[in-house]
Design a protein around this motif. Structure first.
Motif, PDB file in Angstrom:
ATOM      1  N   LYS A  18       0.826  -1.213   0.000  1.00 38.65           N
ATOM      2  CA  LYS A  18       0.000   0.000   0.000  1.00 38.65           C
ATOM      3  C   LYS A  18       0.862   1.266   0.000  1.00 38.65           C
ATOM      4  O   LYS A  18       0.480   2.268  -0.615  1.00 38.65           O
ATOM      5  N   ILE A  19       2.020   1.231   0.648  1.00 38.82           N
ATOM      6  CA  ILE A  19       2.930   2.379   0.572  1.00 38.82           C
ATOM      7  C   ILE A  19       3.314   2.608  -0.887  1.00 38.82           C
ATOM      8  O   ILE A  19       3.282   3.739  -1.381  1.00 38.82           O
ATOM      9  N   SER A  20       3.654   1.542  -1.576  1.00 39.58           N
ATOM     10  CA  SER A  20       4.033   1.642  -2.984  1.00 39.58           C
ATOM     11  C   SER A  20       2.884   2.208  -3.818  1.00 39.58           C
ATOM     12  O   SER A  20       3.082   3.097  -4.655  1.00 39.58           O
ATOM     13  N   LEU A  21       1.667   1.718  -3.583  1.00 35.22           N
ATOM     14  CA  LEU A  21       0.496   2.191  -4.317  1.00 35.22           C
ATOM     15  C   LEU A  21       0.258   3.686  -4.096  1.00 35.22           C
ATOM     16  O   LEU A  21       0.120   4.455  -5.047  1.00 35.22           O
ATOM     17  N   PHE A  22       0.212   4.118  -2.828  1.00 29.80           N
ATOM     18  CA  PHE A  22      -0.073   5.526  -2.526  1.00 29.80           C
ATOM     19  C   PHE A  22       1.072   6.443  -2.956  1.00 29.80           C
ATOM     20  O   PHE A  22       0.835   7.573  -3.374  1.00 29.80           O
ATOM     21  N   SER A  23       2.297   5.956  -2.858  1.00 29.65           N
ATOM     22  CA  SER A  23       3.454   6.758  -3.285  1.00 29.65           C
ATOM     23  C   SER A  23       3.458   6.953  -4.796  1.00 29.65           C
ATOM     24  O   SER A  23       3.639   8.074  -5.286  1.00 29.65           O
ATOM     25  N   SER A  24       3.261   5.870  -5.533  1.00 27.81           N
ATOM     26  CA  SER A  24       3.330   5.974  -6.990  1.00 27.81           C
ATOM     27  C   SER A  24       2.086   6.604  -7.596  1.00 27.81           C
ATOM     28  O   SER A  24       2.177   7.364  -8.555  1.00 27.81           O
ATOM     29  N   THR A  25       0.927   6.340  -7.033  1.00 25.76           N
ATOM     30  CA  THR A  25      -0.312   6.870  -7.597  1.00 25.76           C
ATOM     31  C   THR A  25      -0.536   8.335  -7.252  1.00 25.76           C
ATOM     32  O   THR A  25      -0.959   9.126  -8.098  1.00 25.76           O
ATOM     33  N   PHE A  26      -0.263   8.712  -6.017  1.00 25.43           N
ATOM     34  CA  PHE A  26      -0.583  10.061  -5.557  1.00 25.43           C
ATOM     35  C   PHE A  26       0.641  10.916  -5.228  1.00 25.43           C
ATOM     36  O   PHE A  26       0.501  12.025  -4.710  1.00 25.43           O
ATOM     37  N   ASP A  27       1.843  10.391  -5.463  1.00 28.47           N
ATOM     38  CA  ASP A  27       3.084  11.110  -5.157  1.00 28.47           C
ATOM     39  C   ASP A  27       3.185  11.495  -3.683  1.00 28.47           C
ATOM     40  O   ASP A  27       3.702  12.563  -3.344  1.00 28.47           O
ATOM     41  N   LEU A  28       2.689  10.646  -2.799  1.00 30.29           N
ATOM     42  CA  LEU A  28       2.788  10.902  -1.363  1.00 30.29           C
ATOM     43  C   LEU A  28       4.104  10.352  -0.839  1.00 30.29           C
ATOM     44  O   LEU A  28       4.610   9.345  -1.336  1.00 30.29           O
ATOM     45  N   THR A  29       4.647  11.010   0.178  1.00 29.56           N
ATOM     46  CA  THR A  29       5.930  10.632   0.763  1.00 29.56           C
ATOM     47  C   THR A  29       5.729  10.107   2.179  1.00 29.56           C
ATOM     48  O   THR A  29       5.021  10.738   2.978  1.00 29.56           O
ATOM     49  N   VAL A  30       6.371   9.008   2.493  1.00 24.66           N
ATOM     50  CA  VAL A  30       6.339   8.475   3.855  1.00 24.66           C
ATOM     51  C   VAL A  30       7.174   9.395   4.745  1.00 24.66           C
ATOM     52  O   VAL A  30       8.337   9.652   4.456  1.00 24.66           O
ATOM     53  N   VAL A  31       6.560   9.897   5.819  1.00 19.16           N
ATOM     54  CA  VAL A  31       7.274  10.776   6.743  1.00 19.16           C
ATOM     55  C   VAL A  31       7.530  10.116   8.089  1.00 19.16           C
ATOM     56  O   VAL A  31       8.337  10.622   8.874  1.00 19.16           O
ATOM     57  N   ALA A  32       6.856   9.001   8.348  1.00 17.09           N
ATOM     58  CA  ALA A  32       7.077   8.283   9.611  1.00 17.09           C
ATOM     59  C   ALA A  32       6.591   6.848   9.461  1.00 17.09           C
ATOM     60  O   ALA A  32       5.637   6.573   8.735  1.00 17.09           O
ATOM     61  N   ARG A  33       7.313   5.973  10.161  1.00 17.41           N
ATOM     62  CA  ARG A  33       6.922   4.561  10.266  1.00 17.41           C
ATOM     63  C   ARG A  33       7.110   4.177  11.715  1.00 17.41           C
ATOM     64  O   ARG A  33       8.047   4.620  12.362  1.00 17.41           O
ATOM     65  N   GLU A  34       6.225   3.330  12.208  1.00 15.58           N
ATOM     66  CA  GLU A  34       6.438   2.794  13.546  1.00 15.58           C
ATOM     67  C   GLU A  34       5.611   1.546  13.756  1.00 15.58           C
ATOM     68  O   GLU A  34       4.664   1.271  13.016  1.00 15.58           O
ATOM     69  N   VAL A  35       6.009   0.810  14.771  1.00 13.77           N
ATOM     70  CA  VAL A  35       5.230  -0.319  15.245  1.00 13.77           C
ATOM     71  C   VAL A  35       4.622   0.131  16.563  1.00 13.77           C
ATOM     72  O   VAL A  35       5.337   0.563  17.467  1.00 13.77           O
ATOM     73  N   ASN A  36       3.298   0.057  16.650  1.00 10.51           N
ATOM     74  CA  ASN A  36       2.599   0.439  17.867  1.00 10.51           C
ATOM     75  C   ASN A  36       2.032  -0.831  18.489  1.00 10.51           C
ATOM     76  O   ASN A  36       0.954  -1.293  18.101  1.00 10.51           O
ATOM     77  N   GLU A  37       2.792  -1.401  19.416  1.00 16.09           N
ATOM     78  CA  GLU A  37       2.399  -2.654  20.070  1.00 16.09           C
ATOM     79  C   GLU A  37       1.069  -2.507  20.802  1.00 16.09           C
ATOM     80  O   GLU A  37       0.240  -3.409  20.772  1.00 16.09           O
ATOM     81  N   GLU A  38       0.879  -1.355  21.459  1.00 21.22           N
ATOM     82  CA  GLU A  38      -0.348  -1.119  22.231  1.00 21.22           C
ATOM     83  C   GLU A  38      -1.590  -1.228  21.341  1.00 21.22           C
ATOM     84  O   GLU A  38      -2.609  -1.769  21.749  1.00 21.22           O
ATOM     85  N   GLN A  39      -1.498  -0.714  20.112  1.00 18.82           N
ATOM     86  CA  GLN A  39      -2.628  -0.767  19.192  1.00 18.82           C
ATOM     87  C   GLN A  39      -2.562  -1.960  18.251  1.00 18.82           C
ATOM     88  O   GLN A  39      -3.487  -2.191  17.468  1.00 18.82           O
ATOM     89  N   GLY A  40      -1.456  -2.713  18.294  1.00 18.64           N
ATOM     90  CA  GLY A  40      -1.326  -3.924  17.488  1.00 18.64           C
ATOM     91  C   GLY A  40      -1.171  -3.679  15.999  1.00 18.64           C
ATOM     92  O   GLY A  40      -1.701  -4.443  15.192  1.00 18.64           O
ATOM     93  N   VAL A  41      -0.416  -2.615  15.629  1.00 21.08           N
ATOM     94  CA  VAL A  41      -0.249  -2.300  14.207  1.00 21.08           C
ATOM     95  C   VAL A  41       1.171  -1.905  13.851  1.00 21.08           C
ATOM     96  O   VAL A  41       1.918  -1.401  14.674  1.00 21.08           O
ATOM     97  N   LYS A  42       1.492  -2.138  12.569  1.00 19.56           N
ATOM     98  CA  LYS A  42       2.618  -1.490  11.905  1.00 19.56           C
ATOM     99  C   LYS A  42       1.972  -0.387  11.097  1.00 19.56           C
ATOM    100  O   LYS A  42       0.921  -0.604  10.478  1.00 19.56           O
TER     101      LYS A  42
END
Length: 140
Positions: A18-42
């Protein structure tokens, strides 16, 4: 009370895809990544635009396990919009004000959110079926 739409949270099975899709389709840039164990997500935050109240983002969420909230959402509804988050200047004050109007809060107190923010969720059944997040940006 709301300063802006802070982000739209999108549940997905494969974060990198999905990062690849949103980056290539809409020219969006990833500004942060994290793993949030409390919420159970990457998660990945992709910058959309800056405005008077701060930035707006697309938040991509991949569950860490099928029994996490996002994992259960995907099993029931499939990929798509998971929640809408509104920027507020003071999340505790917003919680008190909204709660005082009869809206149930899913959080008793603010918790850690993306990029150092403080967040709280509102019960979807009390706000038209939409999971709603309140976001207070970190102090610079």
């Amino acid at each position: 009370m709301f300063m802006r739409i802070d982000h739209i949270g999108i549940a997905c099975h494969d974060l990198e895809e999905k990062i690849s899709l949103f980056s290539s389709t809409f020219d969006l840039t990833v500004v942060a990544r994290e793993v949030n164990e409390e919420q159970g997500v990457k998660e990945a935050m992709l910058h959309v635009a800056d405005g008077e109240g701060g930035g707006s983002y697309i938040q991509l969420l991949e569950p860490l396990s099928p029994d996490s909230p996002v994992g259960r959402f995907l099993a029931k509804r499939g990929e798509g919009v998971h929640h809408v988050a509104f920027g507020v200047p003071d999340v505790e004050r917003a919680m008190a004000e909204i709660g005082g109007k009869g809206v149930r809060l899913l959080d008793e107190r603010p918790r850690h959110g993306s990029m150092g923010s403080q967040i709280a969720f509102l019960h979807p059944k009390d706000v038209g079926g939409m999971l709603t997040e309140l976001v207070q940006a970190p102090t610079p």
